[in-house]
Each structure stands twice: as C-alpha cells, then as structure tokens.
Design a protein around this motif. Structure first.
Motif, PDB file in Angstrom:
ATOM      1  N   VAL A  71       0.828  -1.217   0.000  1.00  0.00           N
ATOM      2  CA  VAL A  71       0.000   0.000   0.000  1.00  0.00           C
ATOM      3  C   VAL A  71       0.861   1.266   0.000  1.00  0.00           C
ATOM      4  CG1 VAL A  71      -2.035  -1.055   1.085  1.00  0.00           C
ATOM      5  CG2 VAL A  71      -0.286   0.024   2.526  1.00  0.00           C
ATOM      6  N   GLN A  84       0.643  -6.425   2.383  1.00  0.00           N
ATOM      7  CA  GLN A  84      -0.077  -5.148   2.383  1.00  0.00           C
ATOM      8  C   GLN A  84       0.684  -4.049   3.134  1.00  0.00           C
ATOM      9  OE1 GLN A  84      -4.278  -5.561   3.039  1.00  0.00           O
ATOM     10  NE2 GLN A  84      -4.642  -3.384   3.281  1.00  0.00           N
ATOM     11  N   CYS A 129       0.521   5.912  -4.489  1.00  0.00           N
ATOM     12  CA  CYS A 129       0.094   5.252  -3.252  1.00  0.00           C
ATOM     13  C   CYS A 129       0.184   6.202  -2.065  1.00  0.00           C
ATOM     14  CB  CYS A 129       0.981   4.043  -2.945  1.00  0.00           C
ATOM     15  SG  CYS A 129       0.637   2.600  -3.954  1.00  0.00           S
ATOM     16  N   MET A 157      -6.126  -4.493  -1.767  1.00  0.00           N
ATOM     17  CA  MET A 157      -5.261  -3.522  -2.439  1.00  0.00           C
ATOM     18  C   MET A 157      -6.083  -2.596  -3.334  1.00  0.00           C
ATOM     19  SD  MET A 157      -2.105  -3.998  -1.423  1.00  0.00           S
ATOM     20  CE  MET A 157      -1.101  -3.247  -2.715  1.00  0.00           C
ATOM     21  N   ASP A 187      -7.814  -0.115  -1.212  1.00  0.00           N
ATOM     22  CA  ASP A 187      -6.842   0.850  -0.706  1.00  0.00           C
ATOM     23  C   ASP A 187      -6.473   1.873  -1.781  1.00  0.00           C
ATOM     24  OD1 ASP A 187      -5.024   1.132   1.846  1.00  0.00           O
ATOM     25  OD2 ASP A 187      -3.792   1.631   0.107  1.00  0.00           O
TER      26      ASP A 187
END
Lengths: 364, 364
Positions: free
Chosen positions: A271, A312, A346, B342, B345
């Motif tokens: 992430v 993650q 991200c 993911m 996110d």
C-alpha cells in the motif's frame, strides 16, 4: 527532519528532482524540441512550479481528474495523454472554459461525440501505436487517421495538433536506438503526409527511457516524458539513469531484525510502494532497495540490500552484513522504489528534506 | 446509478458483503470462537456498522493510522495486527487514553520501550511464526517468548492476551488442511504451556483461506480473517469462495475496441486495481475479470474475459466473443479484482449500488 517521522513517509530530494528537470529541459532545448513533461509521476503543483523555472510552459497528465488539479495554475496548455473517455464530455466542457486543454483520439466514435457536444475549443493529438500494442491507431491505418480528421472538422471546436507516440516498449526492448529509428521514421512519415493540409501539426514522443538515452530525435517536435522527474530502479535497470538520480525514497521504520536469516522487517508494503518488482539475477524478487537516511537525504550503501517480499503493510529486507551491523529496531531506513510513479500515487504526498509537505493529487 | 459514473469507480454490493459477514460470524459461533475481523480490507466505518449487526464487537487493523480511524466508534477493542513500531509510542499513548487497544510484540527491544514509556493500559499478543517466515517468533523459541513476557510484567500497563498466528502460507500452500493441523497444534501447545501462568490467554488465527475452508479449529479461541468481507479472484483461485461471493467490482469506462485483436481498452489500471496478478493456465497474466454491470449489481458472463495487461491508468482486456458482441465505446464494464484489499486501498472509497458513497480510510 527524520525525528518527525514515525510511519512510512515518502521523502523527496528537491535538488535531485530539479537536476532531473534541468537536464531534460536542456536536452530538449539542445534538440530544438518543446518539453511537455508528464505529471502523472509527480502529480504535484509545487513540483510544477519548479518545472516552470526551467522554461516549461505546458504539461501532460493522464486523466481529467489530474487535469482539473492543474487548472488555473498558469499552464499554457494541459494535455490529457489518454484516449478520451466519452463519459467525461461534460467535464471536459466545464474545464475547457477557462483552461487550454488537449486530448488524444484514436477512434471515430469518440471523435463524433466530441464533434457534436463540445462547447469550448479543445486540441487533440491522434495517438499512434508504433508497435507497443497498448493503444493508438496503427501507423499505416490512414483510413482511420483520416476518418478521425474528417469527423473532427465537422466542428470548429476540435483543433488537430498532431501525432503522439508513446514508445512504451522501450520498457521491454533492450535496443532503444533501434526502437527510436522506428519512432522517428513513423512520426516523420506522418508529418510529411499531412503537413500540407495541417501546416502547424507537430509530432510528440513520450517515454522516459527513450528521452533519457536517445540523442538524435530527428525532426520530432516535442517530448513528453514523465518518470524522469524522479526516476526509479526500473529506470536504472533500463539504463536511463543512475541510482544517484533517483529523487524519492520511502522512509520505513524497522520493527524487527532477524540476524540468523539476515532479514529485517519494516513497516512498508504494497500500500506504500505498490507491487512493481524487478527480478534479481538469482531469480529472487526485488521490491525496492535500501539506502541509509541522513539529515541531508540519503546515501547509497556499498553493499546492496533489498526488499525480497512485501505484503499489504509488511516489507522483508534481505540484508547485507554492512546493513545488519548498522541497523537497530526503531531506526528508519530508506527504500528506493521500483516504480516511482506508482509509489507516489500510493503515498499521496511527499516530505521534503527540510520537513515541508509537498502536495500530490489525492484519490482517483 | 451507472449513469452517474464517468471515471473508474469501486462498486460495493452491500448484500454480498453482508452475506460474507454473516457466514463467517455463523461459522465462528458454530465453533465457539470469537470473530475479530481484520479491517485492513474494508477500512470502512460504515462496513464496521454492518459488522456490528452480526454480533461483532472487536476489530483488527494493520496500522495505528487505521486504528485511529476506528477509535470512538464503540468497538470493545481494536487490535493492531502488526509488530509494534516503537516510533509510534507517543501515538499509542494518545490513542489508548480513550480506546481499548492491543498490539503484537515479537522482540524484547520493543517490549522494553513500551514497558518504560506506556502511559495507558495496552493489550498485546505474541505473534508466532508457524513457518510462513514473514514475521513472528518461532513457535519453539521459548526463550524469546518468555523474554517478552518477563519484560512485559515490568509494567502494569502491558497485558498479555495470548498468541496470534497469521497462517499466511495458506496463500501459497495447496493443502490448507495440513497447514491447519500445524497451526492448531502450535497454538494448542503454547496455550497448554502457558495457561497456568496466564489463565485468561487466548489463541487467534487470521487468514481468510483457512477461516473459509477449515471446519475444525480445535481449541483455537478467536479468528481474525480480513479479505472475506469482499473476497476476490485470488480467493476464488485458492478455493475460499465462489466468484458470486465477491462483493466489489471496479466500474471502468470503455475507451476503445479492437475487434481484430479481440481487445478492449478501458480507463482502469494499476493506480485503481493495484498490480496483483494471477497467471492463466496458458501463462498469460490476469489482472482482473470482466463482469456485466446492471442497475442491480453485476452478472458473471458465461465466457471469461480478463485484463491481460495494465499500466498506470490503462487496462487492456482480452475479450470473449460474447463480450465483443455486446460492448461499445462509452460503456461501463465491471472488473472483479485479483486482490480486493489492495484495490480498495487504491480507490479510497466505494459506491454502493444505490448510489451512496461508502467511506474508506484516506492516505497512509
């Protein structure tokens, strides 16, 4: 500056970023080309201001949302380098009221919708697929090219600007010189074929590996690379830059050290970095490489250590002896990203080395 | 609802999500276990409220930032299932004032820091590595386990809750039953060894494939799966669920169709879906599968079509004849994600099927 960091944070070295901007601007000038950098990488108004100091007047983005973020910042034009999505016709009408914009067209259906519904002037490039196979009109598909042109002249709002090639196969192809022979030839052929009809048409190419490595751009008029503002390990691997040219590093806290396995566990995973990956010569995976952080930025270790796996939020570093000897739980390490565009996306913000937040587009 | 969508949007089917929550809650109850779902997947207060309707009183998260998002929402406890990052000691002190929290400890150094600096009560699990090799104390490393316990009792603030295993190798290992034999045995051994000293200690396991597939959890007390609230194609592939159990789909606009190559270009790439990937039997890559959207959700086509490649914003679908016959430029298609945690996110919000925005933690 490091003391204020407690969780994964994307550090931005302004000086390296400015050097990258300056170098590409100088190269464009040397070749008589206009540099229209692709801001899908930085996605930052602040970095846009730095770019202006190197003579940059126009930028490229990859979505209308991103274009919206840069509207009203004084750009002569914002080019949306994506095949226009006809569901966003209303949005483009709204944005084009106050900002010069251009888009990419690759089929007649979308051109027709714009011809019927556009309310404000809009430039467009025809995107050419020079063999990459992702998107664009085949270089010899004159029927389609002329179909788009004929549909566009049904309105006085659509203005044909020229041909755009994203030579994205430079990311896979080792022989970038050969690839650019084809790109140059394709754009040159199209320019010669259509310039009597469109005397102002320009040609543009847009990939970072090509723009970094190639010296002879022939008569290509414009370049639109993106990644070069930060570079990353994928670009190092392709020969576009050196590790020292990478302008961003993810600061990650060390939460555990396993001396027996020579592994270090950090808070920093998919992430934060995204999951782009390189393959090491021995077949193991590399999700990013360790640098030593200091108050002036970071230092590249003499022995490489890299993230061998991420999930993650977890990152597991395969550590060199040098790193194991230095590190302790609670330290911060830096990670050079594999693909800086994705890492920046991200993280959604940067921290400069003097502790200032630098903006990035939020959400998608 | 579909009319309001012009750019990539993550659709959430509340009914499927509730079914998944109910099914896991029933399974936990059937086995006399407490379900403490991992909200690193949903990251949503709204979905937290749905969970409460199925008797869920405690949740798991993967970072302090995420814990902060759920504080003050009436949870009996929020467990941060990540080896505690000692740089966040001040933050945990702040949060633990008003919210019951627990963390994971895997080394003495961090335990010592907490023992010295904690200002409020904090529970902790010792995370056990049952062979996954990502993080945790080896199951037979009693010296380290007892080192952590001895350090923890130096303060009255740290409360030992029990042992936690994330059997994450269930994502790689085909024989989940065999794996769970080991997980059950490891947790049982640890419970028997330490329960005279800590009569209230509990054991917890946490992976979605295991919690979905296994029927006999032995004397494990608690389960903390995360992904099951949405599921995804990786879980279908592992046998944890059916395609019909997937609760989220990314709506993507079609921007071009290439009948000759049987390919469809959509606006939807790595910044929306993340880059998790499955490999098809023929070796090609699969970044997500197409579903047909309608006002009631989506329908799974009889012939599979999937994203064969993605870049930052582009997705290229390898299309079935059924899909090619139906689709036109400007349509929306749905994409079932490979890894829903993911994707959620990346997107940072959901759109419910009745057109309401459902919240998600923002940023990292």
């Amino acid at each position: 500056m490091l003391d204020q960091i407690s969780s994964p944070t994307l550090l931005l070295n302004e000086q390296i970023c400015r050097n990258n901007l300056k170098k590409m601007a100088d190269k464009a000038k040397r070749n008589g080309m206009k540099l229209v950098p692709h801001f899908k990488t930085a996605q930052s108004q602040q970095i846009g201001e730095w770019a202006k100091e190197y003579g940059i007047r126009e930028i490229t983005v990859s979505s209308i949302k991103m274009a919206e973020y840069f509207c009203g910042q004084g750009w002569d034009n914002i080019h949306i380098a994506f095949p226009f999505n006809p569901r966003e016709t209303k949005k483009i009408n709204d944005l084009a009221k106050d900002q010069s914009l251009s888009v990419q067209l690759i089929n007649v259906a979308v051109t027709e919708k714009l011809a019927m519904e556009l309310e404000n002037p809009l430039g467009f490039f025809i995107e050419i697929d020079a063999g990459y196979g992702r998107t664009g009109v085949a270089v010899t598909d004159f029927e389609l090219i002329e179909g788009i042109m004929r549909m566009a002249i049904k309105t006085d709002k659509l203005k044909f600007k020229g041909f755009y090639i994203h030579a994205g196969h430079s990311y896979y192809e080792k022989d970038i010189e050969k690839l650019y022979d084809e790109t140059r030839a394709a754009l040159n052929m199209l320019k010669n074929k259509y310039r009597s009809e469109y005397p102002e048409l320009v040609t543009r190419t847009g990939d970072t590996p090509g723009c970094s490595v190639i010296e002879d751009f022939g008569d290509i008029d414009e370049m639109g690379p993106g990644n070069f503002v930060f570079y990353d390990l994928m670009q190092v691997n392709l020969g576009s830059c050196k590790r020292e040219d990478i302008a961003v590093a993810l600061a990650v806290p060390v939460v555990d050290i396993h001396l027996g396995r020579k592994e270090i566990l950090v808070h920093g995973g998919g992430v934060h970095l995204a999951k782009d990956v390189l393959t090491e010569p021995d077949g193991s995976k590399n999700f990013g490489e360790v640098v030593f952080l200091n108050e002036n930025g970071w230092e590249i270790p003499s022995e490489r250590s890299f993230l061998k796996s991420i999930s993650q939020e977890h990152g597991l570093i395969k550590a060199s002896d040098e790193l194991l000897a230095k590190v302790k739980v609670g330290d911060l390490l830096g990670i050079l990203p594999i693909h800086s565009c994705m890492t920046a996306d991200c993280m959604g913000a940067y921290l400069s080395l003097n502790g200032q937040i630098v903006d990035h587009v939020e959400g998608h």
